[in-house]
Design a protein around this motif. Structure first.
Motif, mmCIF file in Angstrom:
data_model
loop_
_atom_site.group_PDB
_atom_site.id
_atom_site.type_symbol
_atom_site.label_atom_id
_atom_site.label_comp_id
_atom_site.label_asym_id
_atom_site.label_seq_id
_atom_site.Cartn_x
_atom_site.Cartn_y
_atom_site.Cartn_z
ATOM 1 N N GLY A 305 -43.927 134.080 42.152
ATOM 2 C CA GLY A 305 -42.492 133.907 41.978
ATOM 3 C C GLY A 305 -42.043 132.526 42.412
ATOM 4 O O GLY A 305 -41.244 131.873 41.734
ATOM 5 N N LEU A 306 -42.558 132.066 43.540
ATOM 6 C CA LEU A 306 -42.205 130.733 44.042
ATOM 7 C C LEU A 306 -42.745 129.633 43.135
ATOM 8 O O LEU A 306 -42.072 128.630 42.883
ATOM 9 C CB LEU A 306 -42.717 130.560 45.471
ATOM 10 N N VAL A 307 -43.976 129.815 42.643
ATOM 11 C CA VAL A 307 -44.545 128.837 41.714
ATOM 12 C C VAL A 307 -43.704 128.770 40.439
ATOM 13 O O VAL A 307 -43.372 127.688 39.948
ATOM 14 C CB VAL A 307 -46.012 129.198 41.381
ATOM 15 N N SER A 308 -43.346 129.926 39.892
ATOM 16 C CA SER A 308 -42.544 129.963 38.660
ATOM 17 C C SER A 308 -41.166 129.350 38.870
ATOM 18 O O SER A 308 -40.591 128.760 37.953
ATOM 19 C CB SER A 308 -42.414 131.408 38.177
ATOM 20 N N MET A 309 -40.620 129.514 40.074
ATOM 21 C CA MET A 309 -39.301 128.968 40.386
ATOM 22 C C MET A 309 -39.263 127.453 40.226
ATOM 23 O O MET A 309 -38.240 126.879 39.825
ATOM 24 C CB MET A 309 -38.931 129.354 41.823
ATOM 25 N N THR A 310 -40.382 126.790 40.504
ATOM 26 C CA THR A 310 -40.422 125.328 40.384
ATOM 27 C C THR A 310 -40.271 124.878 38.936
ATOM 28 O O THR A 310 -39.885 123.743 38.675
ATOM 29 C CB THR A 310 -41.734 124.756 40.948
ATOM 30 N N GLN A 311 -40.565 125.790 37.994
ATOM 31 C CA GLN A 311 -40.427 125.454 36.576
ATOM 32 C C GLN A 311 -38.990 125.083 36.238
ATOM 33 O O GLN A 311 -38.734 124.100 35.527
ATOM 34 C CB GLN A 311 -40.876 126.647 35.737
ATOM 35 N N THR A 312 -38.041 125.860 36.754
ATOM 36 C CA THR A 312 -36.627 125.573 36.473
ATOM 37 C C THR A 312 -36.211 124.259 37.106
ATOM 38 O O THR A 312 -35.435 123.495 36.513
ATOM 39 C CB THR A 312 -35.744 126.726 37.004
ATOM 40 N N PHE A 313 -36.716 123.981 38.304
ATOM 41 C CA PHE A 313 -36.408 122.712 38.966
ATOM 42 C C PHE A 313 -36.912 121.538 38.127
ATOM 43 O O PHE A 313 -36.189 120.567 37.892
ATOM 44 C CB PHE A 313 -37.031 122.675 40.362
ATOM 45 N N ILE A 314 -38.149 121.629 37.664
ATOM 46 C CA ILE A 314 -38.734 120.547 36.868
ATOM 47 C C ILE A 314 -37.981 120.386 35.554
ATOM 48 O O ILE A 314 -37.634 119.275 35.142
ATOM 49 C CB ILE A 314 -40.228 120.822 36.600
ATOM 50 N N ASP A 315 -37.725 121.509 34.904
ATOM 51 C CA ASP A 315 -37.081 121.483 33.594
ATOM 52 C C ASP A 315 -35.661 120.932 33.651
ATOM 53 O O ASP A 315 -35.292 120.032 32.892
ATOM 54 C CB ASP A 315 -37.078 122.902 33.011
ATOM 55 N N THR A 316 -34.851 121.498 34.557
ATOM 56 C CA THR A 316 -33.415 121.184 34.566
ATOM 57 C C THR A 316 -33.059 120.036 35.489
ATOM 58 O O THR A 316 -32.373 119.089 35.088
ATOM 59 C CB THR A 316 -32.610 122.434 34.959
ATOM 60 N N ILE A 317 -33.484 120.122 36.741
ATOM 61 C CA ILE A 317 -33.060 119.125 37.719
ATOM 62 C C ILE A 317 -33.752 117.781 37.497
ATOM 63 O O ILE A 317 -33.224 116.736 37.882
ATOM 64 C CB ILE A 317 -33.306 119.633 39.159
ATOM 65 N N ILE A 318 -34.900 117.794 36.846
ATOM 66 C CA ILE A 318 -35.608 116.527 36.590
ATOM 67 C C ILE A 318 -35.464 116.096 35.124
ATOM 68 O O ILE A 318 -34.826 115.084 34.815
ATOM 69 C CB ILE A 318 -37.098 116.632 36.987
ATOM 70 N N VAL A 319 -36.047 116.861 34.196
ATOM 71 C CA VAL A 319 -36.109 116.422 32.795
ATOM 72 C C VAL A 319 -34.720 116.383 32.151
ATOM 73 O O VAL A 319 -34.337 115.390 31.523
ATOM 74 C CB VAL A 319 -37.053 117.336 31.983
ATOM 75 N N VAL A 320 -33.949 117.465 32.310
ATOM 76 C CA VAL A 320 -32.620 117.507 31.704
ATOM 77 C C VAL A 320 -31.693 116.457 32.319
ATOM 78 O O VAL A 320 -30.896 115.828 31.619
ATOM 79 C CB VAL A 320 -32.009 118.921 31.843
ATOM 80 N N THR A 321 -31.806 116.267 33.624
ATOM 81 C CA THR A 321 -30.975 115.264 34.289
ATOM 82 C C THR A 321 -31.231 113.873 33.718
ATOM 83 O O THR A 321 -30.290 113.099 33.487
ATOM 84 C CB THR A 321 -31.228 115.261 35.802
ATOM 85 N N ILE A 322 -32.490 113.561 33.494
ATOM 86 C CA ILE A 322 -32.824 112.253 32.926
ATOM 87 C C ILE A 322 -32.213 112.106 31.535
ATOM 88 O O ILE A 322 -31.598 111.081 31.211
ATOM 89 C CB ILE A 322 -34.353 112.068 32.888
ATOM 90 N N THR A 323 -32.349 113.139 30.708
ATOM 91 C CA THR A 323 -31.747 113.086 29.366
ATOM 92 C C THR A 323 -30.243 112.881 29.444
ATOM 93 O O THR A 323 -29.681 111.997 28.781
ATOM 94 C CB THR A 323 -32.038 114.384 28.590
#
Length: 474
Positions: A305-323
């Protein structure tokens, strides 16, 4: 076809409107954040370390088909897609810069939702006829919620997930790959369709193990390429970042006035399109990532669950923020909705020399879209299997592979409307289930993190803890 398009848009407008999915998504994420004690904030560092550094030891666990890292990259493959580039541009082109703020909010509270659904995916997984792990909302809704309600919610999720796998998981992504291959490299959609047909078929023959190996190899590289390109643009336009951030936070609560080709947006539009594109991008609350999490080798559901949670962080807080930041700092955000498809490429091209900007975005879309096809092929297969058994696996893979060719050579606008609707309908039964099962997840999570606060206990000790807790899971 036009009437069908209108119908999907109308129903989708209700589902994604201010009285159904948006309050349910944000409310569920906020409720889970509270019940789990802000787990996404207090454990993020440990979760990232476990995901990328020391989580390989979990592969010593006897149950599971792929490593927890491969489960993470499979889920990332499905979520880091066209929505991270075109979807963000669409949200900003309609709702203005403030939409990015609501994408962030959706991502932050969505991390708790992603943790919960991944936890449940592992907690209630089962073994199929081939000896592989099967899990996700179609299983934990049925096994975790007694009676008719759980069965109905599981059935609805599975049906909508299968439809979504052919919409957002196949046709729209294949079309995005073909369009960008033609514009960037002059390759015809037919040639691209044939190549994807062959490549996808070869991967799907190997099942989840092959998908896990492929995504673990190229997903980090594709994300890194896009991030480096975006950071380069932001460094070049660094002087514009403070004003851009100010605009994002101001417009998030006031709406946006008309400027340039932009028609202006009321506050409800800002929130609606921010939240809609947020979930479209990171899929938190949809339940899809729980299907990949269920296949992971892990000694306890909390770890995955904790590992999967990092997916949203990477996707939204990093990749989407850059876009989003690149679009706002470049000033192209006010071109109007009709330019949303090229807005990100225009923003990159405005800062980078020659054709580098457009090329980076085109290559990113190609890889993002194809990886999404891989991830969603597994989601749809597992959902269909939960309804009809293992016998449908091979026919589904064959049909899914054929559909990718037609997605490359045709462009059907109605598919986009249908995909948005299917995504929303998937989320509804899952979110209801997360609320019902939140007490179980909170109780068992507290017990595990008290036992293993650093996520460093050996597998044998964790398995002994599981036995002592009388947890009935595999």
């Amino acid at each position: 076809m036009d009437s069908l398009h209108t119908l999907f848009d109308t129903i989708g407008g209700v589902v994604w409107g201010p009285f159904v999915l948006i309050p349910l998504l944000l409310g569920t994420g906020l409720w889970l954040t509270i019940r789990l004690g802000g787990i996404q904030f207090r454990t993020l560092g440990r979760a990232m370390r476990h995901a990328f550094i020391d989580g390989s030891s979990d592969s010593d666990s006897t149950e599971g088909d792929i490593s927890n890292y491969q489960a993470l990259t499979t889920a990332l493959a499905a979520t880091v897609g066209v929505g991270n580039i075109v979807g963000v541009a669409t949200a900003i082109s309609i709702g203005g810069p403030g939409a990015l703020f609501w994408i962030w909010v959706t991502g932050l509270v969505g991390m708790a939702s992603k943790y919960t659904e991944a936890y449940l995916g592992v907690r209630f997984r089962t073994t199929d006829a081939k000896g592989e792990q099967a899990g996700g909302p179609q299983w934990y809704l049925k096994r975790g919620i007694p009676g008719t309600l759980g069965k109905v919610l599981a059935f609805l999720f599975a049906i909508f997930a299968v439809f979504a796998s052919f919409g957002i998981g196949n046709l729209t992504q294949a079309n995005a790959v073909a369009t960008n291959m033609e514009s960037a490299f002059g390759i015809s959609p037919t040639a691209t369709g044939v190549f994807m047909f062959v490549a996808l078929g070869a991967v799907l023959l190997g099942g989840i193990q092959a998908i896990g190996k492929i995504t673990s190899a190229f997903v980090p590289l594709m994300i890194l390429l896009y991030i480096l390109g975006g950071i380069t643009v932001l460094i070049i336009d660094a002087a514009q970042i403070p004003a851009a951030l100010g605009l994002i936070f101001t417009d998030a609560f006031t709406g946006t006035s008309a400027v340039g080709g932009f028609t202006g947006a009321a506050i409800i539009q800002v929130i609606q399109f921010g939240v809609a594109r947020g979930i479209f991008s990171n899929e938190s609350g949809m339940g899809s990532a729980a299907i990949a999490a269920a296949a992971a080798k892990t000694p306890h559901p909390a770890r995955q669950g904790l590992v999967s949670m990092t997916q949203t962080f990477i996707d939204t807080i990093i990749v989407v923020t850059i876009t989003g930041l690149v679009i706002v700092v470049s000033g192209v955000w006010d071109q109007g909705r009709e330019h949303a498809g090229t807005m990100t490429a225009d923003a990159f091209a405005a800062a980078l020399p020659g054709t580098w900007g457009g090329t980076i975005v085109s290559i990113s879309i190609i890889f993002f879209a194809f990886s999404t096809i891989l991830g969603w092929s597994y989601y749809g297969e597992r959902s269909l299997e939960s309804l009809f058994g293992r016998v449908v696996t091979i026919p589904y893979r064959m049909f899914f592979t054929v559909v990718v060719f037609f997605g490359a050579v045709t462009e059907i606008d109605v598919v986009w409307s249908f995909s948005d609707l299917a995504n929303g309908l998937m989320a509804l039964p899952n979110l209801v289930g997360l609320l019902i099962l939140s007490g179980l997840v909170a109780r068992e999570t507290r017990a595990y993190l008290k036992f293993d606060p650093k996520l460093s206990k050996p597998v044998e000790e964790v398995q002994e803890f599981v036995r002592s807790q009388h947890m009935d899971w595999k």
